[in-house]
Design a protein around this motif. Structure first.
Motif, mmCIF file in Angstrom:
data_model
loop_
_atom_site.group_PDB
_atom_site.id
_atom_site.type_symbol
_atom_site.label_atom_id
_atom_site.label_comp_id
_atom_site.label_asym_id
_atom_site.label_seq_id
_atom_site.Cartn_x
_atom_site.Cartn_y
_atom_site.Cartn_z
ATOM 1 N N GLN A 174 0.832 -1.204 0.000
ATOM 2 C CA GLN A 174 0.000 0.000 0.000
ATOM 3 C C GLN A 174 0.868 1.256 0.000
ATOM 4 N N LYS A 196 -6.852 4.458 0.240
ATOM 5 C CA LYS A 196 -7.626 3.378 -0.374
ATOM 6 C C LYS A 196 -7.986 2.306 0.662
ATOM 7 N N ASP A 197 -8.624 2.700 1.724
ATOM 8 C CA ASP A 197 -9.023 1.758 2.771
ATOM 9 C C ASP A 197 -10.522 1.862 3.022
ATOM 10 N N PRO A 230 -4.606 0.298 -2.872
ATOM 11 C CA PRO A 230 -5.468 -0.660 -2.171
ATOM 12 C C PRO A 230 -4.720 -1.962 -1.930
ATOM 13 N N ARG A 231 -5.062 -2.636 -0.852
ATOM 14 C CA ARG A 231 -4.434 -3.925 -0.566
ATOM 15 C C ARG A 231 -4.958 -4.965 -1.561
#
Length: 330
Positions: free
Chosen positions: A98, A126-127, A199-200
């Protein structure tokens, strides 16, 4: 000679992210013009992280791999990396892809402007907006308000520190996020720069909304150490005197109720309040005295100074006055 970089990356169950992370690092670090090392700390992973790290270390000697015996947490793993780092500039980052290694040059550029700490700011995070982003905003607001060090994103692991700034720092709990506060309180120049946040893709996030509670508790500890580490009696003694004053106030009101309102002592909880607050006050003062003794033992037994010298002139030690240079000069 250029400053050496130490990239410190704690890892916990990130087996699928290791190879892509290495590829991204290898695409950026050789072009920076700095000697570097990458310290990968396996925080007791239960998947194949250990084996994959060992394979990488066999291919690239610039990778230094540390395996912890069990999962101690991100802060402890980061502390292990800091203790082993040999670089002049320390750059911690997450190992979940990330954080983007391509942002490292931006951090270094800010250091070149004369700053001592550069903190990443995930402007477009992005979580999960409920489980991660909202608690993070609350925590960041509290930390900034209480500490007086205003950063938008304390939780971003991607930061850059000059080695001398965190020399001797010991991290516990979730304390790694508070290093910029510690540095600012010691007179360091702290700033932040926007960084990319991806994002992950692989693996699971290790944090949730409960982390905000831990952050708040750790923040209370940091604030206490800043304000009262040298004189703990000011806190314990002040609370003790306030409790004793409350006890005396309840006692006088108890007498007023007895002689002017005709109420018996046993009709009200005032006698209990008098005794309770008096005992609390005495205990708090005694705790303050014990804390004072412990603080003196800490400083005197280890010859720990209670001050930090910025520079000297015409002293026995070689003169050093980095902070006296014009802003931006290093």
């Amino acid at each position: 000679m250029s400053d050496m970089l130490s990239i410190i990356i704690p890892l916990f169950n990130e087996q699928d992210n290791i190879e892509p992370l290495y590829a991204k690092l290898d695409a950026v670090l050789p072009s920076l013009g700095h000697p570097y090392e990458v310290i990968l700390v396996n925080d007791g992973s239960s998947d194949d992280t250990r084996e994959r790290l060992d394979v990488l270390a066999g291919r690239d000697t610039r990778l230094r791999v540390v395996h912890l015996r069990r999962n101690f947490g991100q802060t402890a793993a980061m502390m292990a990396g800091i203790d082993l780092a040999r670089g002049d500039i320390l750059i911690p980052m997450d190992g979940d892809l990330q954080n983007d290694p391509a942002d490292i040059p931006r951090l270094l550029a800010k250091l070149d402007e004369g700053y001592d700490v550069v903190s990443g700011w995930r402007k477009d995070r992005k979580d999960n907006p409920i489980k991660r982003n909202f608690p993070s905003r609350v925590a960041n607001g509290l930390i900034s308000a209480i500490s007086g060090v205003h950063l938008h994103d304390y939780g971003c692991s991607l930061k850059a520190y000059r080695r001398e700034i965190i020399k001797g720092v010991k991290l516990y709990g979730e304390m790694h996020r508070f290093i910029p506060i510690h540095a600012a309180w010691q007179g360091a120049r702290v700033t932040e720069v926007g960084v990319t946040h991806h994002p992950r893709i692989h693996g699971q996030s290790k944090y949730g909304i409960e982390r905000t509670v831990k952050v708040i508790l750790d923040l209370m500890t940091v604030k206490f150490l800043d304000k009262y580490a040298q004189k703990p009696m000011y806190l314990f003694g002040g609370f003790g005197l306030a409790s004793i004053a409350a006890s005396i106030g309840f006692f006088l009101f108890m007498l007023y109720c007895k002689f002017f309102l005709g109420k018996s002592f046993i009709e009200t909880p005032l006698p209990l309040a008098v005794v309770m607050f008096m005992l609390i006050g005495i205990m708090a003062i005694l705790m303050g005295l014990i804390a004072e003794i412990l603080m003196r033992t800490y400083h005197e037994s280890q010859d720990k100074p209670t001050y930090i010298v910025d520079c000297t002139r015409n002293c026995k030690e070689p003169d050093a006055c980095v902070a006296a240079q014009p802003d931006g000069a290093r």
